[in-house]
Design an enzyme around this catalytic site. Sequence first.
Site, PDB file in Angstrom:
ATOM      1  N   ARG A  31       0.807  -1.220   0.000  1.00 19.71           N
ATOM      2  CA  ARG A  31       0.000   0.000   0.000  1.00 19.71           C
ATOM      3  C   ARG A  31       0.839   1.269   0.000  1.00 19.71           C
ATOM      4  O   ARG A  31       0.700   2.111  -0.885  1.00 19.71           O
ATOM      5  CB  ARG A  31      -0.946   0.022   1.200  1.00 19.71           C
ATOM      6  CG  ARG A  31      -1.933   1.179   1.122  1.00 19.71           C
ATOM      7  CD  ARG A  31      -2.821   1.273   2.342  1.00 19.71           C
ATOM      8  NE  ARG A  31      -3.703   0.114   2.469  1.00 19.71           N
ATOM      9  CZ  ARG A  31      -4.577  -0.028   3.463  1.00 19.71           C
ATOM     10  NH1 ARG A  31      -4.657   0.902   4.397  1.00 19.71           N
ATOM     11  NH2 ARG A  31      -5.343  -1.093   3.534  1.00 19.71           N
ATOM     12  N   HIS A  77      -7.973  -3.652  -7.356  1.00 17.64           N
ATOM     13  CA  HIS A  77      -7.668  -2.939  -6.099  1.00 17.64           C
ATOM     14  C   HIS A  77      -8.957  -2.730  -5.304  1.00 17.64           C
ATOM     15  O   HIS A  77      -9.592  -1.668  -5.397  1.00 17.64           O
ATOM     16  CB  HIS A  77      -7.014  -1.591  -6.442  1.00 17.64           C
ATOM     17  CG  HIS A  77      -6.302  -0.949  -5.299  1.00 17.64           C
ATOM     18  ND1 HIS A  77      -5.106  -1.407  -4.798  1.00 17.64           N
ATOM     19  CD2 HIS A  77      -6.617   0.141  -4.555  1.00 17.64           C
ATOM     20  CE1 HIS A  77      -4.705  -0.629  -3.815  1.00 17.64           C
ATOM     21  NE2 HIS A  77      -5.612   0.323  -3.634  1.00 17.64           N
ATOM     22  N   TYR A 122     -17.082  13.790 -13.645  1.00 16.81           N
ATOM     23  CA  TYR A 122     -16.987  14.978 -14.489  1.00 16.81           C
ATOM     24  C   TYR A 122     -15.674  15.056 -15.276  1.00 16.81           C
ATOM     25  O   TYR A 122     -15.591  15.808 -16.240  1.00 16.81           O
ATOM     26  CB  TYR A 122     -17.102  16.248 -13.644  1.00 16.81           C
ATOM     27  CG  TYR A 122     -18.412  16.382 -12.908  1.00 16.81           C
ATOM     28  CD1 TYR A 122     -19.618  16.403 -13.612  1.00 16.81           C
ATOM     29  CD2 TYR A 122     -18.462  16.478 -11.526  1.00 16.81           C
ATOM     30  CE1 TYR A 122     -20.824  16.512 -12.948  1.00 16.81           C
ATOM     31  CE2 TYR A 122     -19.665  16.594 -10.845  1.00 16.81           C
ATOM     32  CZ  TYR A 122     -20.845  16.610 -11.564  1.00 16.81           C
ATOM     33  OH  TYR A 122     -22.034  16.719 -10.909  1.00 16.81           O
TER      34      TYR A 122
END
Length: 746
Positions: A31, A77, A122
């Site tokens: 990570r 993931h 967006y």
Amino acid sequence: MSEPTETERLPLRLFAEKAYLDYSMYVVLDRALPHIADGLKPVQRRIIYAMSELGLSAQSKPKKSARTVGDVIGKFHPHGDSACYEAMVTMAQPFSYRYPLVDGQGNWGSADDPKSFAAMRYTEAKLTPYAATLLGELEMGTSDWVPNFDGTMTEPKLLPARLPNILVNGTTGIAVGMATDIPPHNLRELAAACQLLLKDPATTLDQVMEVLPGPDFPTGCEIISERAELRKLYDSGNGMVRMRARWEREDDNIVITQLPHQVSPAKIQEQIAEQMRAKKLPLVDDLRDESDHENPTRIVIIPRSNRVDVEQLMTHLFATTDLEKSVRVNLNMIGLDGRPRVKNLPEILSEWLVYRVATVKRRLEHRLNKVNERLHILDGLLIAFLNIDEVIRIIRFEDDPHAELMRRFGLSDIQATAILDLRLRHLQKIEEMQIRAEQDELAKERAKLEDLLSSEAKLKRLVAKEIDEDAKKYGDDRRCPLVARAPAVALEATEILPSEPITIVLSKAGWIRAAKGHEVDVLGLSYKTGDEYLTSVAGRTNQLLIGLDSKGRAYTLNPRELPSARGQGEPVTTKLDLQDGASIVSLLAGEGADRYILAGSDGYGFIAKLDDLQGRNKAGKACLTLDGTPLAPLATKKPDDRVAVATAEGRLLVFPIGELPELAKGKGNKLIGLKGEDRIVAACVLPAGSALEVTSLKRRLTIKASDLEASYLGARASRGNPLPRGYQRVDAMAAVASGRTGETGA
């Protein structure tokens, strides 16, 4: 009734220890820390790979970011979408990454607020051309493939980076018990350092730093760390890099054009504006933000006048704002051995080159296998061409043409399959010349590949050549000049704030205030009922202000923080921590080198500099040891001054000021010899040639300089002589000019 299942019993301590250790190792390895091979954390690697699988190359049209994030968290993931999207955004921000990996369209945040990006529904994104250095060789047998989290597909364990991305873009991360902070570097400089190490693996750090002198941040600030600091950082893998904004003069204004890495222009403006609001920056008249699309950073500072020392002003701003900033460097990463460790610069580059050479070797071996396979097939096709009629007969009439072809012509299974897979329309195109031409070309390529694989030196030269080509293709000039400078130091308040004349007034009840100017009627000021004037001192706002209390302690006050004399002031106890029963009885103002005589009614005193009386806190500092009450401090300016001391019994002694010691604190030396209950009631400093005016009740006596010399001049600590009858009760003494009109002889 089913039998109870067997359960494993384990002490809680061991279970918790193992569980936390497993979690810690997961955070460290899967990570938070980047791998030295491709310089990526797992989430970054998966984002890049998922985008390549979606066909989002630099030449393609972008797709919605939500599509990419969905693929990443759904296939590779299984974590939060917001964290995944934020990692993707960071790789797209040109002010965060030196060489961005993601090309974003839409609102991807700004240097003012990196987290102000629009929602993923967006924005759109595709990969940048630079990302090809991570993905270009992925399908060439260069990576190990591992199952994804649910085992339904595979993903690359590492990407075959053609450049040392671990140092190109750097990264930050916090794991369990460790962290990483790797700064970005210039691609061309990194390539030059790799060339050195490929030619000579024993290249020293100093030699590497000749071509790679330091980090190169995307914002283009100055790096002001000394070379020795940077060398220590690269040698140990830990340290700090100091950065400073870049600015220029435009007419009489200051224009800041580049800021330190990860410093917000809005924060800089707020820090400067706050100082202006607090009236701590009178040298600045106005502050404007003129940043736009063409000039991402353009902060204009307008000095109050053209007499302002701009260099000095900027030094102050560097010290008091984030215009100068230090960032921590911790070169902690996962090595090729799979273990996290802090490495120095030569270790990082050498280890990455080991990976790169191994990757190129795998790529060449993969290609060699493909060439051999194709040559093998071409051999079979050539046999088919030369025996085309027999091949057609076998295919038409044999029950098992595959086995018959293998038996009849001694073909392999792969060759026989290739012949059978030929379409009829291709048979007429098979020509011996074409097959032989392709065989010759592939044979040459095979010889070249085998030559490369058999020579470590040639393999390294190939790696060096490819690094050089990529550096020319994707590299650019250094953005951050390295200019060694000392850390900026803020100006003192006395240097940056204007100096104004003021009069500080203290009342008997301990209320203090400051009036502008020196022509102040201190007795005519308004006082609280029952209160009245005690003392005052004229000074300037940039000078020292010292208060002396009745127990011999000195306190430092800030003249600028005192309330205005338009009101009745504030209790001095709100600014000072006075001892029980103590009160401020005297005020001193002036420069640090000004000298004062401090004395007590017990007959002892010394000379002190105003600097020595400064206290560091509200509790003040002990300076005068007393057995009686303190006398008003006496200013002395010349070495030929004299001191006049009068006692309650009416004795007067004048002695040279040079006989008094200069001390920082203490009791001092005896001024005049006292007997019994006698004490000092008045004292003053007499400049050379001055007369002495003695006040007794309402009468005044002026003693000429010559008479003082004849009758009262003596050695310090002597008894002195009695004053004339009628003047032995001394209320005050003062020096006067000898030629004053109406002088009365003694």
